[in-house]
Write a protein that holds these residues in place. Structure first.
Motif, PDB file in Angstrom:
ATOM      1  N   ALA A  26      15.081   9.848  37.780  1.00  0.00           N
ATOM      2  CA  ALA A  26      16.248   9.225  38.415  1.00  0.00           C
ATOM      3  C   ALA A  26      17.485   9.412  37.557  1.00  0.00           C
ATOM      4  CB  ALA A  26      15.981   7.748  38.675  1.00  0.00           C
ATOM      5  N   LEU A  27      17.348   9.269  36.232  1.00  0.00           N
ATOM      6  CA  LEU A  27      18.489   9.453  35.343  1.00  0.00           C
ATOM      7  C   LEU A  27      18.977  10.903  35.348  1.00  0.00           C
ATOM      8  CD1 LEU A  27      17.310   7.170  32.418  1.00  0.00           C
ATOM      9  CD2 LEU A  27      19.268   6.757  33.933  1.00  0.00           C
ATOM     10  N   ILE A  28      18.058  11.850  35.440  1.00  0.00           N
ATOM     11  CA  ILE A  28      18.446  13.256  35.553  1.00  0.00           C
ATOM     12  C   ILE A  28      19.200  13.473  36.860  1.00  0.00           C
ATOM     13  CG2 ILE A  28      17.576  15.612  35.863  1.00  0.00           C
ATOM     14  CD1 ILE A  28      15.286  14.849  33.898  1.00  0.00           C
ATOM     15  N   GLY A  31      22.707  12.437  36.725  1.00  0.00           N
ATOM     16  CA  GLY A  31      23.575  13.157  35.792  1.00  0.00           C
ATOM     17  C   GLY A  31      23.886  12.359  34.538  1.00  0.00           C
ATOM     18  N   ALA A  32      22.925  11.565  34.072  1.00  0.00           N
ATOM     19  CA  ALA A  32      23.120  10.694  32.919  1.00  0.00           C
ATOM     20  C   ALA A  32      23.292  11.488  31.625  1.00  0.00           C
ATOM     21  CB  ALA A  32      21.939   9.735  32.777  1.00  0.00           C
ATOM     22  N   THR A  33      23.929  10.829  30.662  1.00  0.00           N
ATOM     23  CA  THR A  33      24.137  11.377  29.328  1.00  0.00           C
ATOM     24  C   THR A  33      23.440  10.484  28.311  1.00  0.00           C
ATOM     25  OG1 THR A  33      26.281  12.286  29.953  1.00  0.00           O
ATOM     26  CG2 THR A  33      25.894  11.961  27.595  1.00  0.00           C
ATOM     27  N   LEU A  34      22.752  11.095  27.356  1.00  0.00           N
ATOM     28  CA  LEU A  34      22.110  10.353  26.273  1.00  0.00           C
ATOM     29  C   LEU A  34      23.036  10.319  25.064  1.00  0.00           C
ATOM     30  CD1 LEU A  34      18.438  11.672  26.178  1.00  0.00           C
ATOM     31  CD2 LEU A  34      19.313   9.606  27.254  1.00  0.00           C
ATOM     32  N   ILE A  47      20.991  14.328  29.795  1.00  0.00           N
ATOM     33  CA  ILE A  47      19.582  13.945  29.689  1.00  0.00           C
ATOM     34  C   ILE A  47      18.655  15.107  30.026  1.00  0.00           C
ATOM     35  CG2 ILE A  47      19.509  12.924  31.985  1.00  0.00           C
ATOM     36  CD1 ILE A  47      17.477  10.884  30.807  1.00  0.00           C
ATOM     37  N   GLU A  48      19.034  15.936  30.981  1.00  0.00           N
ATOM     38  CA  GLU A  48      18.130  17.031  31.351  1.00  0.00           C
ATOM     39  C   GLU A  48      17.952  18.042  30.221  1.00  0.00           C
ATOM     40  OE1 GLU A  48      19.784  20.115  34.253  1.00  0.00           O
ATOM     41  OE2 GLU A  48      21.099  18.389  34.543  1.00  0.00           O
ATOM     42  N   ASP A  49      18.913  18.105  29.290  1.00  0.00           N
ATOM     43  CA  ASP A  49      18.782  19.009  28.145  1.00  0.00           C
ATOM     44  C   ASP A  49      17.945  18.410  27.013  1.00  0.00           C
ATOM     45  OD1 ASP A  49      20.397  20.736  29.547  1.00  0.00           O
ATOM     46  OD2 ASP A  49      22.209  20.257  28.410  1.00  0.00           O
ATOM     47  N   PHE A  50      17.653  17.121  27.092  1.00  0.00           N
ATOM     48  CA  PHE A  50      16.889  16.427  26.059  1.00  0.00           C
ATOM     49  C   PHE A  50      15.424  16.870  26.045  1.00  0.00           C
ATOM     50  CE2 PHE A  50      14.436  12.531  24.848  1.00  0.00           C
ATOM     51  CZ  PHE A  50      14.857  12.434  23.531  1.00  0.00           C
ATOM     52  N   ASP A  58      14.846  17.152  22.273  1.00  0.00           N
ATOM     53  CA  ASP A  58      15.959  17.511  21.402  1.00  0.00           C
ATOM     54  C   ASP A  58      16.396  16.245  20.659  1.00  0.00           C
ATOM     55  OD1 ASP A  58      18.169  18.434  20.093  1.00  0.00           O
ATOM     56  OD2 ASP A  58      19.255  19.051  21.887  1.00  0.00           O
ATOM     57  N   ARG A  59      15.568  15.853  19.700  1.00  0.00           N
ATOM     58  CA  ARG A  59      15.822  14.636  18.920  1.00  0.00           C
ATOM     59  C   ARG A  59      15.312  14.872  17.509  1.00  0.00           C
ATOM     60  NH1 ARG A  59      12.382  10.250  18.307  1.00  0.00           N
ATOM     61  NH2 ARG A  59      11.150  11.000  20.056  1.00  0.00           N
ATOM     62  N   ALA A  60      16.215  14.690  16.552  1.00  0.00           N
ATOM     63  CA  ALA A  60      15.818  14.835  15.152  1.00  0.00           C
ATOM     64  C   ALA A  60      14.924  13.663  14.755  1.00  0.00           C
ATOM     65  CB  ALA A  60      17.058  14.886  14.256  1.00  0.00           C
ATOM     66  N   GLU A  61      14.195  13.841  13.689  1.00  0.00           N
ATOM     67  CA  GLU A  61      13.248  12.813  13.249  1.00  0.00           C
ATOM     68  C   GLU A  61      13.941  11.474  12.981  1.00  0.00           C
ATOM     69  OE1 GLU A  61      10.210  12.300   9.575  1.00  0.00           O
ATOM     70  OE2 GLU A  61      10.144  14.222  10.651  1.00  0.00           O
ATOM     71  N   ASN A  62      15.168  11.513  12.531  1.00  0.00           N
ATOM     72  CA  ASN A  62      15.859  10.265  12.199  1.00  0.00           C
ATOM     73  C   ASN A  62      16.764   9.753  13.327  1.00  0.00           C
ATOM     74  OD1 ASN A  62      17.966  12.069  12.077  1.00  0.00           O
ATOM     75  ND2 ASN A  62      18.683  11.452  10.048  1.00  0.00           N
ATOM     76  N   GLU A  63      16.668  10.352  14.524  1.00  0.00           N
ATOM     77  CA  GLU A  63      17.499   9.928  15.648  1.00  0.00           C
ATOM     78  C   GLU A  63      16.744   8.995  16.582  1.00  0.00           C
ATOM     79  OE1 GLU A  63      20.748  13.190  16.895  1.00  0.00           O
ATOM     80  OE2 GLU A  63      18.687  13.759  17.320  1.00  0.00           O
TER      81      GLU A  63
END
Length: 175
Positions: A26-28, A31-34, A47-50, A58-63
C-alpha cells in the motif's frame, strides 16, 4: 512472535523487508518516501527503491526507518491499487503487491497496459495478463503460485468492478 513484539510498527514492518509484509504494498502504491536515520544523518528514498532482493534492503547496518511520508494527493488507493481515471482513461496507476516476488514490488508491465488506456473490462483483462510477466510467484505452505497470481489479478479486477458500481464480496468462492 519475538519478531512482531520487537518491530510492531509500520516502520518496523517496512524495515523487516518481508516480501509479504502487509504495509509495504500500500505504501508503494501511495508513492511513499522513507526517511532513514543513522549517526551520519538522515537520507530519503522512495519506498519501492528500499527493497533490493529477498532479505536485502537499502539500509546500512546503523540505519533505522525514522519516518515515512506519503505525498498529499487525492485518495485513489484501493488496497494495493492506486489509480487515477480522467474522462474514462487511466491517467496514472501504481499496482504494488507483496508475496509475489522476493520483495514487495510494482507490477510495471500491468501498469503500462493500463496507463493512457480506456478504463474498460478489456483493458483490465489485458493488464491482468501482463501481470504474469511482472511476477513469477513461488508456491509454499501458505499459497500456491497459481493462487497468488489469481489473487493479485483479482484485486485489480475487483477495483474495476467496484468502480463500475458492481457489488463485490471477498467472501465469495467460485469453483
Amino acid at each position: 512472535s519475538a519478531q512482531a513484539r520487537n518491530a510492531a510498527t509500520i516502520g518496523g514492518n517496512v524495515a523487516n523487508g518481508s516480501p509479504s509484509g502487509d504495509g509495504s504494498p500500500a505504501l508503494i502504491a501511495l508513492g511513499a518516501t522513507l526517511h532513514l536515520r543513522s549517526v551520519d544523518g538522515v537520507r530519503t528514498l522512495p519506498i519501492e527503491d528500499f527493497f533490493i532482493d529477498y532479505g536485502t534492503q537499502d539500509r546500512a547496518e546503523n540505519e533505522f526507518v525514522e519516518a515515512i511520508t506519503i505525498p498529499r494527493q487525492p485518495d485513489h488507493l484501493r488496497g494495493c491499487v492506486w489509480i487515477e481515471v480522467e474522462n474514462g482513461e487511466v491517467s496514472e496507476i501504481r499496482l504494488a503487491f507483496g508475496g509475489m516476488a522476493g520483495t514487495p514490488k510494482r507490477a510495471k508491465r500491468a501498469e503500462a497496459a493500463l496507463r493512457g488506456m480506456p478504463w474498460t473490462d478489456a483493458t483490465v483483462a489485458s493488464a491482468m495478463q501482463a501481470m504474469t510477466r511482472d511476477f513469477t510467484p513461488m508456491s509454499d505452505m501458505r499459497a500456491s503460485a497459481t493462487y497468488r497470481m489469481e489473487a493479485a489479478q483479482n484485486m485489480l479486477l475487483r477495483t474495476w468492478l467496484e468502480d463500475q458500481g458492481q457489488a463485490t464480496n471477498v467472501l465469495e468462492v467460485r469453483a
